[in-house]
Design an enzyme around this catalytic site. Structure first.
Site, PDB file in Angstrom:
ATOM      1  N   ASP A 746       1.080  16.147  -0.300  1.00 51.23           N
ATOM      2  CA  ASP A 746      -0.219  16.322  -0.949  1.00 51.23           C
ATOM      3  C   ASP A 746      -1.328  15.530  -0.256  1.00 51.23           C
ATOM      4  O   ASP A 746      -2.402  15.340  -0.820  1.00 51.23           O
ATOM      5  CB  ASP A 746      -0.143  15.914  -2.420  1.00 51.23           C
ATOM      6  CG  ASP A 746       0.330  14.475  -2.600  1.00 51.23           C
ATOM      7  OD1 ASP A 746       0.662  13.834  -1.578  1.00 51.23           O
ATOM      8  OD2 ASP A 746       0.384  13.997  -3.741  1.00 51.23           O
ATOM      9  N   ASP A 833       7.899   2.843   1.430  1.00 50.31           N
ATOM     10  CA  ASP A 833       6.830   2.526   2.370  1.00 50.31           C
ATOM     11  C   ASP A 833       6.673   1.016   2.545  1.00 50.31           C
ATOM     12  O   ASP A 833       6.418   0.532   3.647  1.00 50.31           O
ATOM     13  CB  ASP A 833       5.522   3.157   1.908  1.00 50.31           C
ATOM     14  CG  ASP A 833       5.262   2.922   0.427  1.00 50.31           C
ATOM     15  OD1 ASP A 833       6.086   2.255  -0.231  1.00 50.31           O
ATOM     16  OD2 ASP A 833       4.234   3.408  -0.085  1.00 50.31           O
TER      17      ASP A 833
END
Length: 919
Positions: A746, A833
């Site tokens: 996205d 991450d």
């Protein structure tokens, strides 16, 4: 009236008059009819004739319906309007006719131009075909010239010794075994892959005496090792486990020697054999002392000088964690640098070497004559003096409060249980290790155990006695993690310890933690390190590290991908070739067969850094195509100058030291087909894109009728075994480029932003280069770390939802990074991450690089993401604090550096310079 009445009544006298009346009426009707016929027929004819003859008269004054002066016939208003309309229509018709003729002329000219263009295209195709032929011929000629000027090389023929090998000539001295005279290189060609055959201990008599935990741990690591083979005929190395023995078991040296010589592949002298004696306790017996091991290597933790053969035998670490992984929650952090005690020592010497001497000499006599055999008395006095001086808080105990552990003669026995010793070491900045007083004892299990425990909890070892041979000493530079001080310098130890700066001390502690995790901590690391040492000695390259085989999900493509104007509207900015640039994989690594010769010591000894987990760890160290990490890659690829500084040339080519390079997009997705398709379409026309790897993280396959966009490059849809965010960083074999653009499904990025990030990454290949920045902060009230996503002037992380990184880090993340971190990512379905940022900062000791002012990404109409959950930030706080405990310190580094282009998206003429400038 009367006559009329008579007629009506039909009187006889009136009959003649009635007939006359009837006849007269008929005559009138006939005449009337004839007259009307004449009028209706002949009058129009006459009028028509008259009108036509008059209109054709020569004199203009005699025309009846022609235009007359003064518009005599247009006196009526209605007629005037009709006349004006007629005149207007006539003029428009004349104009349209003129335009039609003009357009016909233009069409004729355009048709001529089209024909000319078609001829030009045909000529260009012919020229292109000729150029291709010329290029093909030139390449063929170049290959022929290269083949003529270079020697023909091929893999050597595999050498297999005879089954009944007579053996090598015996060395003149038993302790004179070295690789050149006791190792058969013919069994280990460079291309052999280093096959290792491991004997099954249960099939031999000594197997029943082995410690169950040691045997179980050894068998588990053997099953998972990539070098182990079941074919003994092709083996380069033969491994046999003989210890540690159970306590009640006592085997005589003659029995051990007899069982060794009865091994099926011993071949009279045991060449290419490795005898392993692992120590789990500090008092492990030296089983192989007074045992003739022939040409077999010996790997154990206790050696006497009479049995140790330098460069041939291996000093290994004790096996403390036999069947368990280290608990990172119990390992203390590496900061603060200074701890409660400057140094500590606990131990008791059961038997002194001095007590066995016939006479003792004074200190002055020792200084005047030969050096003393035992410095322990001086060491005790010096350390007690430091403790009594109160200059620094130290703790030294030379008598155990409880019964000391069994030890060898002249060796300092361990005090207390392992847990008690670790608690004291956690409070110690340095840990003093006094080597055995016997000069003939090269290394002992007790000394190796002290070293293991000090490295485990971050106490910098201070080894008194330079004659000691520390584990793996011929490959590791121990001066980077420990202080090895000769015993005569014991009086200078206090000064030496106080002179170390905090930065040097932290570097030594970090290096010690690295060595412990890599070479000491588990049974796998010990066994892999032993094999890696032997393999490095005989200069055989390591096996390539495995890649994740991508299980492709079949999908239909063919949907024409449009280009979002918001994503690809670059104005006059030429981002680079698209259709003209075919998929180009990064060059393969070609130095495998010389790696062990050129990079041996640099690989094994350095602290964590760009080269410091690969290729020097024993965990399958060579990368197949990505080992040319960082700047080293330029040394093995074609190097040429850039295209210059002018704008058009700069935009059309990458330039730099690596003029040809592409990147792979790795996109993680989970059951968001519409969002995924939109994101893929936005990649259409992106320059330097090699392929797109879609990691399908859902157990539910995509819809069968889903039509995937055609973006000009291959789209590989990979199926995963489970739903895990760690799948984002798996080193898939379909990734053929060094550069990886990790991007969420996205994330909205323009093409010019992606290209700018790619150019920046090429200037800093060892860093994470991306867009959304984050930072960590210390929470003073709670004494813990916090994750912060607010806008700030400095950052310490770049989220991998839109970031470039080297594929090298995918291997480290998946295979080298502690499993506890990946487990936490799976537990929270979060923090992958952050884990990657921790890893890269730990390896490089550099912060990431943020490009452009992007801080967040907006996806209108996208379903709610995981990051919108209220618990998202709480979990990330926990992740940061847990990762700090695993690494032992906070590896993230702050930076206020951001890379922007001064002329980013600025419209300039083509003939002007348009270069990316960094600020």
């Amino acid at each position: 009236m009367t006559g009329y009445t008579m007629l009506r009544n039909g009187g006889a006298g009136n009959g003649g008059q009635t007939c006359m009346l009837r006849w007269s009426n008929r005559i009138r009707l006939t005449w009337l009819s004839f007259t009307l016929f004449i009028i209706l027929v002949f009058f129009p004819l006459i009028a028509h004739y008259y009108l036509t003859t008059l209109d054709e008269a020569d004199e203009a004054g005699k025309r009846i319906f022609g235009p007359r002066a003064g518009n005599e016939l247009c006196e009526v208003k209605h007629v005037l309007d009709l006349c004006r309309i007629r005149e207007s229509v006539s003029e428009e018709l004349l104009q349209l006719e003129a335009k039609r003729q003009e357009l016909n002329s233009e069409i004729t000219k355009l048709n001529l131009k089209i024909e000319a263009c078609k001829k030009s295209i045909e000529n260009a195709k012919q020229d292109l075909l000729q150029l291709k032929n010329v290029i093909s011929q030139t390449e063929h000629s170049y290959k022929e010239l290269m083949a003529q000027n270079q020697p023909r090389l091929s893999l050597p023929i595999r050498l297999l010794p005879e089954k009944d090998d007579a053996g090598l000539p015996p060395p003149k001295v038993t302790r004179g075994c070295r690789l050149h005279n006791c190792f058969d290189y013919s069994r280990c060609p460079l291309t052999s892959g280093f096959p290792v055959y491991v004997y099954d201990s249960d099939q031999f008599a000594f197997g029943s005496y082995l410690d169950p935990l040691v045997k179980q741990a050894f068998q588990a690591t053997v099953r998972a090792n990539v070098y182990v083979t079941e074919n003994a005929a092709i083996a380069c190395l033969y491994v046999v486990l003989v210890g540690e023995m159970q306590e009640p078991a006592v085997l005589r040296p003659a029995d051990i020697e007899k069982q060794l010589y009865s091994l099926p592949h011993w071949r009279t002298d045991g060449h290419n054999h490795v005898i392993i004696n692992l120590s789990r306790k500090s008092d492990t017996q030296n089983l192989l002392y007074n045992v003739s091991t022939g040409r077999a290597m010996v790997a154990q933790s206790t050696f006497y000088a009479a049995q140790y053969r330098p460069g041939f035998d291996l000093v290994v670490s004790p096996l403390v964690h036999a069947m368990s992984e280290p608990n990172f929650m119990e390992i203390p952090p590496q900061v603060p640098v200074k701890r409660k005690y400057l140094f500590t020592f606990q131990g008791e010497k059961i038997e002194s070497l001095r007590s066995s001497l016939q006479e003792a000499r004074s200190f002055e006599e020792e200084m005047e004559g030969d050096p003393p055999a035992d410095y322990d008395d001086r060491i005790i006095a010096t350390l007690k003096a430091v403790q009594d001086s109160k200059l620094d808080q130290v703790l030294v105990e030379f008598t155990c409060k409880n019964q000391p552990k069994p030890s060898l003669p002249t060796e300092w026995a361990l005090c207390g249980e392992r847990e008690d010793r670790l608690e004291l070491l956690k409070l110690s900045t340095f840990a003093v290790i006094i080597t055995p007083g016997d000069p003939h004892l090269v290394i002992s299990s007790g000394c190796a155990t002290r070293l293991f425990e000090a490295l485990e909890v971050g106490a910098v070892p201070v080894v008194l006695g330079e004659q000691v041979q520390l584990p793996y000493h011929d490959m590791l530079q121990w001066n980077e993690a420990a202080l090895v001080v000769p015993k005569p310098r014991v009086t200078e130890v206090h000064f030496l310890l106080r002179s170390l700066s905090d930065s040097d001390l932290l570097a030594m502690r970090r290096q010690g933690r690295f060595l412990w995790e890599t070479y000491f901590s588990t049974a796998d690391s010990i066994f892999n390190t032993m094999l890696a040492m032997i393999r490095t000695r005989i200069q055989i390259p390591a096996a390539p590290i495995r890649e994740e085989v991508a299980a492709e999900i079949p999908h239909r493509s063919g949907k024409a991908a449009g280009t979002d104007p918001n994503m690809a509207d670059n104005g006059d900015l030429d981002l680079g070739p698209v259709e003209t640039e075919p998929p180009y994989a990064s060059p393969k690594y070609l130095r495998n067969f010389t790696l062990t010769v050129t990079d041996c010591y640099r690989s094994w000894n350095s602290a964590p850094g760009p080269f410091h987990l690969f290729p020097h760890t024993p965990f399958d160290p060579v990368l197949p195509s990505e080992a040319k990490f960082l700047g080293s890659g330029t040394g093995f690829r074609p190097i040429g100058g850039g295209a210059g500084g002018s704008g058009k040339e700069f935009q059309a080519a990458l330039g730099g030291n690596v003029q040809r390079e592409q990147f792979t997009v790795v996109m993680l997705t989970y059951e968001r087909e519409e969002v995924l398709m939109n994101s893929l379409e936005r990649l259409n026309g992106l320059p330097y894109l090699n392929k797109v790897v879609v990691v399908w993280n859902s157990p539910k396959l995509p819809s069968e009728d889903l039509l995937w966009p055609d973006i000009g490059v291959p789209i590989m849809v990979v199926r995963t075994e489970k739903n895990s965010l760690n799948n984002r960083f798996l080193p898939w074999n379909e990734i053929e480029t060094e550069a990886i653009l990790s991007i969420d499904d996205d994330a909205h990025l323009r093409h010019d932003e992606i290209m700018f990030g790619f150019r920046v990454w090429r200037e800093a290949r060892d860093r994470i280069v991306g867009f959304p920045g984050r930072y960590h902060a210390w929470d003073i009230p709670h004494q813990s770390w916090l994750y912060n996503s607010n806008y700030s002037c400095e950052l310490s992380m770049v989220l991998t939802g839109a970031a470039f990184f080297h594929k090298y880090y995918a291997y480290l993340y998946s295979y080298v990074m502690p499993q506890a971190i990946r487990d936490m990512v799976d537990e929270y379905i979060n923090c992958e991450d952050i884990a990657m940022n921790f890893l890269v900062s730990h390896i490089t000791r550099k912060p990431p690089i943020k490009v452009t002012s992007r801080w967040t990404f907006r996806c209108p109409g996208c379903p709610q993401a995981l990051s919108h959950d209220d618990s998202h930030f709480h979990e990330r706080h926990k992740c940061i604090n847990f990762f700090v405990k695993v690494y032992g310190y906070m590896p993230l580094l702050y930076t206020q550096f951001r890379v922007d282009s001064v002329l980013f998206k600025t419209r300039l003429p083509h003939d002007k310079t348009k270069c990316f400038k960094f600020i």
